[in-house]
Write a protein that holds these residues in place. Structure first.
Motif: not given
Ligand SMILES: NC(=O)c1ccc[n+]([C@@H]2O[C@H](COP(=O)([O-])OP(=O)(O)OC[C@H]3O[C@@H](n4cnc5c(N)ncnc54)[C@H](OP(=O)(O)O)[C@@H]3O)[C@@H](O)[C@H]2O)c1
Length: 354
Positions: A15, A19, A23, A187, A228-229, A232, A235-236, A322, A324, A354
């Motif tokens: 996942h 993500r 992007s 998810h 999914d959180t 994210q 990634a952040a 961010s 989110i 995503v």
């Protein structure tokens, strides 16, 4: 600049890769078996990412050999790779989860980039660390072999790894973020949840009528974070100019275990258990030969069901800055249970954005 991700082929890693690549961020995935790259790319694309942006770096945490000199310039190293199982041999767990983590931390230092390191939410449970007799001031003085016997090799190796990585990072002034995830839920839209995930086992036990009592008391809960959180957030944490050094990835609105089982049971069309079975009684039962298999519950899994509440304000602020948003956890639980029902019916034809 590319991201170097360990554990990319795992549940959270897939996942995360979806993500990042959605992007346009390229990913180098450490892979024990790089012949799986084509199918892994397809999986990431099916999850809403761009699989073609992924390349494999052959490697094994048990035999670390990857050097920064052999890699292109890295944006960040995100370390998810771990042996995640119950009843593991201590030496095997230590080699992958402790020595492997230290090798990846040293790699991030060599590469001169940020490390996003994934530990676990029980590191934020001070009472639990004290009960396990971890010397948090001087972790090296902890009786680790005893702790491996008490807590089980998975949890003990994750705890030891986190303390050793913290020491290394402090000694070398590393740019790093530690993310401490709660138990991972499906998810929030598709409910996608691997069958090896602990929440899946709980749903399966409920669906098959193996959970007649609620483990613990009315105060016990199993904190969750939707996959999914978490993806994210990771990634952040890798991209933000100055993220907080520690991020507890946990939805404080996760209901008590009884409340969680009620939501899941309702979605599964089963009766929810209402009476409680104290954890020490359940732990004693699980020491009887054959019972862990019969009840499909490992004694080690019980540690994560506990009454402690956590302060998540730093993470809530980071999520907000961010942009989110975390989906309501009841919705995530229903999506996870519905995904379970679909997979049991043999239909996995989800769309998994995503
Ligand atoms: N899931 C949760 O509820 C949860 C909660 C808190 C923290 N975490 C942490 O989050 C991380 C990822 O969890 P997950 O649920 O995504 O686990 P997972 O689905 O079991 O994935 C584990 C990943 O680690 C890789 N791996 C295992 N041994 C390896 C080795 N010797 N060399 C290289 N790679 C190796 C696996 O690669 P292969 O594909 O080759 O097997 C796989 O990609 C772990 O560090 C875990 O401790 C998870």
């Amino acid at each position: 600049m590319t991201f170097f991700v360990t554990g990319a082929t795992g549940f959270i890693g897939r996942h995360l890769c979806a993500r990042l690549t959605a992007s346009g961020q390229p990913v180098l995935a450490l892979m024990r078996d790089p012949t799986r790259l084509a199918s892994f790319r397809d999986q990431v694309t099916a999850l809403g990412g761009q699989g073609t942006l992924i390349d494999a770096v052959p490697g094994d945490l048990d035999h670390p050999g990857v050097t920064a000199a052999a890699l292109p310039s890295l944006r960040a190293v995100i370390h998810l790779g771990a042996r995640f199982a119950w009843r593991m041999d201590a030496a095997v767990a230590r080699r992958t989860n402790v020595d492997g983590s230290l090798a990846i931390t040293a790699l991030a230092r060599q590469a001169g980039c940020r490390l996003v390191y994934v530990s676990g939410f029980m590191l934020a449970n001070a009472a639990h660390l004290q009960r396990l007799a971890i010397n948090t001031a001087t972790p090296a003085r902890t009786d680790w072999p005893r702790l491996y016997r008490r807590a089980g090799a998975y949890e003990a190796s994750k705890l030891e790894a986190a303390f050793r990585v913290r020491d290394f990072a402090a000694a070398h002034a590393l740019d790093w973020v530690e993310v401490l995830p709660a138990t991972v839920a499906g998810h929030s839209r598709s409910g996608d949840l691997d069958s090896a995930q602990p929440l899946h086992t709980l749903i399966d036990n409920l669906a098959r009528g193996r959970l007649m009592r609620v483990p613990g008391s009315p105060a016990h809960w199993l904190p969750l974070v939707p996959v999914d959180t978490l993806a994210q957030l990771l990634a952040a944490a890798a991209l933000a100019p100055a993220p907080p050094p520690r991020l507890l990835a946990l939805d404080p609105d996760t209901p008590t275990l009884q409340g969680m089982l009620a939501v899941l049971a309702d979605t599964l069309g089963r009766r929810a258990p209402r009476r409680y079975l104290p954890i020490p009684v359940l732990a004693a039962l699980l020491r009887l030969p054959g019972l862990p298999t019969l009840m499909n519950t490992a004694p080690e899994a019980l540690h994560f069901i506990q009454p402690t509440r956590f302060d998540t304000r730093v993470t809530q602020h980071f999520l907000a800055t961010s942009s989110i948003t975390m989906a309501p956890i009841e919705h995530v639980l229903r999506a996870s249970a519905q995904h379970y029902l679909r997979t049991q019916a043999g239909s996995t034809a989800d769309t998994q954005p995503v």
